[in-house]
Structures are given as structure tokens and as C-alpha cells.
Motif scaffolding. Structure first.
Motif, PDB file in Angstrom:
ATOM      1  N   THR A   1       1.161   4.185  -3.048  1.00  0.00           N
ATOM      2  CA  THR A   1       0.907   5.626  -2.904  1.00  0.00           C
ATOM      3  C   THR A   1       2.124   6.442  -3.315  1.00  0.00           C
ATOM      4  OG1 THR A   1       1.493   5.599  -0.548  1.00  0.00           O
ATOM      5  CG2 THR A   1      -0.833   5.330  -1.105  1.00  0.00           C
TER       6      THR A   1
ATOM      7  N   ARG B   1       0.834  -1.197   0.000  1.00  0.00           N
ATOM      8  CA  ARG B   1       0.000   0.000   0.000  1.00  0.00           C
ATOM      9  C   ARG B   1       0.873   1.254   0.000  1.00  0.00           C
ATOM     10  NH1 ARG B   1      -0.467   3.698   3.246  1.00  0.00           N
ATOM     11  NH2 ARG B   1       0.560   2.562   4.914  1.00  0.00           N
TER      12      ARG B   1
ATOM     13  N   ARG C   1       2.103   9.017  -6.541  1.00  0.00           N
ATOM     14  CA  ARG C   1       2.357  10.445  -6.291  1.00  0.00           C
ATOM     15  C   ARG C   1       3.470  10.983  -7.201  1.00  0.00           C
ATOM     16  NH1 ARG C   1       2.503  10.582   0.248  1.00  0.00           N
ATOM     17  NH2 ARG C   1       0.282  10.272   0.548  1.00  0.00           N
TER      18      ARG C   1
END
Length: 197
Positions: A60, A56, A64
Motif C-alpha cells: 500500500t 500488505r 500510494r
């Protein structure tokens, strides 16, 4: 000499064919994840919660820094020399939408990076640290990222060349690591310290 040649011939004949593996894998229940590397059937251990948190966190960070890409979890790839292997990578970084209309197993073309996070089992050394990086290099995947929870390190394999990666760079959890092109992402690895036993 003849005895050794005969044993090698029998061992090669005893190995499963990739078509046989795909038949077995397609009939296995969803709770069982199978892989096929070096002519051998393997069962991939179900990831624990810490493994899921690492994935996870990586997702992210990757999105990003590179919103044009997606980190696909548990994607099946056709790997190894002559495409005789089938690996289910913990993560596969590819352009967003890359796997649309693909079946269970996809060619590695267009994949920028694979991610493997070690599991706490006896097979991790051979599978995650050696067999999978070699299989990914054999099909030209530019970067292979290994998050090693046993060693508390992150290893970046890059520069695939004739079935192996030319460059390997390892840092301890807590250090920053740059993922080379075509990935072009920098990761701080302090967070991984939270997800080891």
C-alpha cells in the motif's frame, strides 16, 4: 594440495544444475516453494500472518507513493552471476504490468527493488541477509530492502557493483527510511513493531 583440489572438484560436480532445479520446481506441489542459490536447492518457509501483513503494508505504501509501480509477491527471479540462481523474492517492485507474459522465472531487467522479510528459521541468516542480496546485486537490481524481524531493523542495499551492493543503510523499526532512486519512496517503519515476536 591434490586432495583439496579433488574434494573441490567433487563438490562442484555434486551441485545441481539449474535445469535440474527448474524441472523439480515445476513438478513440486503448490504448497512447497523452492529456490536455487549458490548451486543448492532450498525450501522457502511458508510466510506467517505477520509476514503477510508487512508485505500488505509495504504494497500500500509503495503504490500510494508510486502508482506507476506494483509490488509483486513471491515473484520468481533469475539471479546470481551467469544467471545460475533462482530466487523467489518476498516482493519485487517493478512497473505495473511488467511481468505480463512471463513464465515462472523472470529476468531481473526492469526490476527496481526486491523485498525480503525474515522468517523465524535457522536458514534466515545465510539466505535473507547474505545470499539473496548478493544474488540480486549480481544481476544489477538497484535496491534490495530487508525487513529483519529478528533484529527489528530495516536495511536498504543499493548501488549494485560487481556482485555486491556498495551502499548499505540500516535503521531501527520506528525510524524513517528513504529508498534511493530509481525507487524514490520514503517509508516510516513504526508499523513493523506490531509484527515481531
Amino acid at each position: 594440495m591434490e586432495v583439496v583440489a579433488e574434494r573441490n572438484s567433487r563438490a562442484q560436480a555434486a551441485q545441481m544444475l539449474v535445469e535440474e532445479f527448474e524441472t523439480i520446481a515445476s513438478a513440486s506441489p503448490e504448497t512447497v516453494t523452492l529456490e536455487f542459490l549458490s548451486g543448492r536447492l532450498g525450501v522457502k518457509k511458508a510466510p506467517d500472518g505477520d509476514h503477510a501483513e508487512i508485505m500488505r503494508w509495504l504494497l500500500t505504501r509503495c503504490v500510494r507513493q508510486r502508482p506507476d509501480l506494483w509490488l509483486y509477491a513471491e515473484r520468481g527471479l533469475i539471479v546470481e552471476a551467469y544467471r545460475k540462481g533462482r530466487a523467489r523474492a518476498d516482493g519485487v517492485l517493478a512497473p505495473d504490468g511488467h511481468f505480463a507474459a512471463h513464465g515462472e522465472w523472470s529476468e531481473a531487467e526492469g526490476v527496481l527493488m526486491t523485498v525480503e522479510v525474515t522468517s523465524y528459521d535457522e536458514d534466515t541468516d545465510s539466505r535473507d541477509r547474505r545470499e539473496k542480496p548478493a544474488a540480486y546485486a549480481a544481476v544489477g537490481i538497484p535496491v534490495c530492502l530487508l525487513v529483519d524481524r529478528d533484529e527489528c531493523t530495516v536495511t536498504v542495499h543499493s548501488g549494485p557493483d560487481r556482485g555486491r551492493y556498495r551502499d548499505t543503510h540500516t535503521v531501527a523499526f520506528g525510524e524513517e527510511v528513504a529508498l534511493p532512486g530509481p525507487v524514490g519512496i520514503t517509508l516510516g517503519t513504526e508499523e513493523f513493531k506490531r509484527y515481531v515476536r
